[in-house]
Design an enzyme around this catalytic site. Structure first.
Site, mmCIF file in Angstrom:
data_model
loop_
_atom_site.group_PDB
_atom_site.id
_atom_site.type_symbol
_atom_site.label_atom_id
_atom_site.label_comp_id
_atom_site.label_asym_id
_atom_site.label_seq_id
_atom_site.Cartn_x
_atom_site.Cartn_y
_atom_site.Cartn_z
ATOM 1 N N LYS A 1 -8.504 19.834 -28.909
ATOM 2 C CA LYS A 1 -7.519 19.632 -27.836
ATOM 3 C C LYS A 1 -7.671 20.752 -26.789
ATOM 4 O O LYS A 1 -8.685 21.422 -26.745
ATOM 5 C CB LYS A 1 -6.119 19.578 -28.444
ATOM 6 C CG LYS A 1 -5.894 18.345 -29.317
ATOM 7 C CD LYS A 1 -5.944 17.082 -28.490
ATOM 8 C CE LYS A 1 -5.906 15.846 -29.331
ATOM 9 N NZ LYS A 1 -6.210 14.632 -28.552
ATOM 10 N N ASP B 1 -0.202 14.767 -30.268
ATOM 11 C CA ASP B 1 0.159 15.903 -29.411
ATOM 12 C C ASP B 1 1.407 16.644 -29.903
ATOM 13 O O ASP B 1 1.818 17.634 -29.295
ATOM 14 C CB ASP B 1 0.391 15.414 -27.974
ATOM 15 C CG ASP B 1 -0.915 14.931 -27.336
ATOM 16 O OD1 ASP B 1 -1.997 15.395 -27.757
ATOM 17 O OD2 ASP B 1 -0.848 14.076 -26.424
ATOM 18 N N ARG C 1 -14.349 21.745 -24.064
ATOM 19 C CA ARG C 1 -14.069 20.535 -24.870
ATOM 20 C C ARG C 1 -15.259 19.580 -24.881
ATOM 21 O O ARG C 1 -16.004 19.473 -23.906
ATOM 22 C CB ARG C 1 -12.809 19.841 -24.321
ATOM 23 C CG ARG C 1 -11.601 20.746 -24.434
ATOM 24 C CD ARG C 1 -10.348 20.109 -23.912
ATOM 25 N NE ARG C 1 -9.912 19.004 -24.746
ATOM 26 C CZ ARG C 1 -8.862 18.232 -24.460
ATOM 27 N NH1 ARG C 1 -8.169 18.445 -23.357
ATOM 28 N NH2 ARG C 1 -8.518 17.253 -25.267
HETATM 29 C C1 S3P Z 1 -4.382 10.593 -24.375
HETATM 30 C C2 S3P Z 1 -4.965 10.492 -25.616
HETATM 31 C C3 S3P Z 1 -4.916 11.553 -26.634
HETATM 32 C C4 S3P Z 1 -3.868 12.615 -26.317
HETATM 33 C C5 S3P Z 1 -3.871 13.009 -24.868
HETATM 34 C C6 S3P Z 1 -3.605 11.794 -23.991
HETATM 35 C C7 S3P Z 1 -4.494 9.467 -23.429
HETATM 36 O O1 S3P Z 1 -6.178 12.185 -26.729
HETATM 37 O O2 S3P Z 1 -4.076 13.762 -27.126
HETATM 38 O O3 S3P Z 1 -2.876 13.986 -24.612
HETATM 39 O O4 S3P Z 1 -3.734 9.419 -22.451
HETATM 40 O O5 S3P Z 1 -5.347 8.589 -23.663
HETATM 41 P P1 S3P Z 1 -7.369 11.562 -27.632
HETATM 42 O O6 S3P Z 1 -7.490 10.182 -27.249
HETATM 43 O O7 S3P Z 1 -8.563 12.380 -27.355
HETATM 44 O O8 S3P Z 1 -6.889 11.760 -29.039
#
Ligand code: S3P
Length: 451
Positions: A354, A327, A129
Site C-alpha cells: 500500500k 484499507d 509501489r
Molecule cells: C482501490 C482499490 C484498493 C484500495 C485502494 C482503492 C480502488 O487497492 O486499497 O485504496 O479504488 O480500486 P487494490 O485494488 O490494490 O487492493
C-alpha cells in the site's frame, strides 16, 4: 504535486468524549472513477459530492492533460466534458499522480488503449509501489512500457492503436488491477474478460454499466467472478452523486468506540457489500453500532452509521474478509488495542504494497505506543488493554491511513500520540482533524513527545 513539502507533525490528546452527527467526504474510489469515466464519455457528466482531496484532484488534472475538461463550480459540483472513448490526446508533459495508486493504475489502463505516449510519475511512496501487476496484462494487450527496474515509476507507456482483447485471471486480490484491464478493454475491439478468484470492490463494473457499457458478471463453477466487457461502446455522460467514503467514516467510528462517553453518527455512508468488512468485524468484536435510514441511491446502498463507546473483545478476522476492509486494518489495529484479549488479523499480504508497507508501519506504531503486537509475514496479532499506552511518535511513511489511525489512538490513549507527518491526510480526508475537533477531539500541531 509529488509530495516535497516539509513534514507536518501532529499530536492527539485524550480526555474528551466525541459527540455529534457528521458527514464525511465522498468516496475516493467512486470519485476517481467519476472523473475518468466522465472524460471517456460523450457529453457533460455532473458530479455532486466529489472528494476534493489531493489524490482525486490529481486525477482531474490527468484527465485535463489528455483533453477532457474537468471543472469545479461555485456550488461545489464538478462537471466533466468528455472527449469520448478513443479520442484522448497525448499529454504535453509527464503526468504526476502524487501519492495516488488508484489514479495512476486505472489511468495506465485507460491510456494503454489509446495511441498516445504518456510518462507517469509519482511521489516517493508511489514510486516504491509495484506497477508490474498492471503493466504485465497491458503488455499482453500490446502496450509498450519503459519503466524503472522492477516496473516502478517513473514509467512511460506507448498505448496501442488496436489493442488485443485478453482473458486475464487476476493473480492477487486487487480492484485496481481488475479495473486497469477492464479500462483498457473499453477501447479494445472484441471481448475482454477478467476472472476474479477473490471478489474485490465492484465500482468499476457498476459504474461502467451506468455509463452504458455492455458488461456482464457471471460466477463460474469454481465460484470465481467472470467479468466480460464488449469493447468500444459509446459511453454516455451521467449525473453522479458520490456517497460518503466508508474508509474515511472508519476513523470517527473507531474513535467513538474507544473513547469513553462517545456517541457519533456518520451520515450517508456507502454500504457496498465489498466495503463493509470493518463494520462486520467491529460488530463481531461487540461494538455498539447501529445502521439506520438505509436507502438505495444510484444502485448503491447507503446508511447512517451510529457508533457508541463500547466494551470490545478480541476476535479472529478471517483472511477472506480482507478485500472488503483492505484499507481499514490500520484503524482496526487501534480498535484492537482497546479490546479484551487478542485480535488476530489474517490474509494481510496486500498491506505490504500500500502507500507504505502498512503491516510493518502499523506494528512499529503500536510498539512505539506500548501496545503489544506480533507481526507475521501476512498476519498481525494485537493484544488489547495494555497499561499505560500512547506516548510514542509514529512514522507515517507518506501514508495517510497510518497518520489518521494513530491520531485516533491518541484520542483515547493514556498519553498523547504524535505522528511525524500529518500532511498525507490531505490525499484522502483533508477535513479529518476539523471534523473530529468539531465533535470534541483534541489535536495540536507539532510533536509533543521527546525523542
Ligand atoms: C482501490 C482499490 C484498493 C484500495 C485502494 C482503492 C480502488 O487497492 O486499497 O485504496 O479504488 O480500486 P487494490 O485494488 O490494490 O487492493
Amino acid at each position: 504535486m509529488s509530495n516535497s513539502s516539509s513534514p507536518k507533525p501532529m499530536t492527539s490528546h485524550s480526555g474528551n468524549p466525541l459527540n455529534g452527527t457528521i458527514k464525511v467526504p465522498g468516496d475516493k474510489s467512486i470519485s476517481h472513477r467519476s472523473l475518468m469515466f466522465g472524460a471517456l464519455a460523450v457529453g457533460r457528466t455532473t458530479i455532486t459530492g466529489l472528494l476534493e482531496s489531493e489524490d482525486v484532484i490529481g486525477t482531474a488534472n490527468a484527465m485535463n492533460a489528455v483533453g477532457a475538461h474537468c471543472m469545479r463550480h461555485e456550488d461545489g459540483t464538478w462537471t466533466v466534458d468528455g472527449v469520448g472513448l478513443g479520442s484522448l490526446l497525448e499529454p504535453e508533459a509527464p503526468i504526476d499522480f502524487g501519492n495516488a495508486g488508484t489514479g495512476c493504475r486505472l489511468c495506465m489502463g485507460i491510456f494503454a488503449a489509446h495511441p498516445i505516449s504518456v510518462t507517469m510519475v509519482g511521489d516517493a511512496s508511489l514510486s516504491r509501489r509495484p506497477m508490474g501487476r498492471v503493466l504485465n496484462p497491458l503488455r499482453e494487450m500490446g502496450v509498450q512500457v519503459v519503466a524503472r527496474t522492477g516496473d516502478r515509476l517513473p514509467a512511460s507507456i506507448r498505448g496501442c492503436e488496436t489493442p488485443l482483447p485478453i482473458t486475464y485471471r487476476v493473480p492477487m486480490a486487487s480492484a485496481q488491477v481488475k479495473s486497469a484491464v477492464l479500462l483498457a478493454g473499453l477501447n479494445t475491439p472484441g471481448t475482454t474478460t477478467v476472472i476474479e478468484p477473490v471478489a474485490t470492490r465492484d465500482h468499476t463494473e457498476k459504474m461502467l454499466i451506468g455509463f452504458g457499457a455492455d458488461l456482464k458478471v457471471e460466477i463460474n463453477e469454481a465460484g470465481e467472478r467472470v467479468i466480460s466487457l464488449q469493447g468500444q461502446p459509446k459511453l454516455n455522460a451521467q449525473d453522479i452523486t458520490v456517497p460518503a467514503d466508508p474508509s474515511s467514516a472508519a476513523f470517527p467510528i473507531v474513535a467513538a468506540l474507544i473513547t469513553p462517553g462517545s456517541d457519533v453518527t456518520v451520515e450517508g455512508v456507502l454500504l457496498n457489500e465489498h466495503r463493509i468488512g470493518l463494520i462486520t468485524t467491529l460488530i463481531e468484536m461487540g461494538a455498539d453500532i447501529e445502521i439506520t435510514n438505509k436507502r438505495d441511491t444510484g444502485g448503491e446502498m447507503l446508511g447512517d452509521v451510529r457508533a457508541r463507546h463500547s466494551a470490545l473483545k478480541g476476535i479472529v478476522v478471517p483472511a477472506d474478509r480482507a478485500p472488503s476492509m483492505i484499507d481499514e486494518y490500520p484503524v482496526l489495529a487501534i480498535a484492537a488495542a482497546f479490546a479484551e484479549g487478542d485480535t488476530v488479523m489474517l490474509g494481510l499480504e496486500e498491506l505490504r504494497v500500500k502507500e507504505s508497507d502498512r503491516l510493518a508501519a502499523v506494528a512499529r506504531g503500536l510498539e512505539a505506543n506500548n501496545i503489544p503486537c506480533v507481526e507475521g509475514e501476512d498476519t498481525l496479532t494485537v493484544t488489547g488493554k495494555a497499561a499505560n499506552i500512547g506516548g510514542g511518535t509514529v512514522i507515517t511513511h507518506l501514508d495517510h491511513r497510518i497518520a489518521m489511525a494513530f491520531l485516533v489512538l491518541g484520542l483515547a490513549a493514556d498519553k498523547p500520540v504524535s505522528v511525524d507527518d500529518a500532511s498525507p491526510i490531505a490525499t484522502s480526508f483533508p477535513v479529518f482533524a476539523d471534523l473530529l475537533t468539531q465533535m470534541g477531539g483534541r489535536f495540536s500541531k507539532g510533536s509533543e513527545i521527546a525523542a
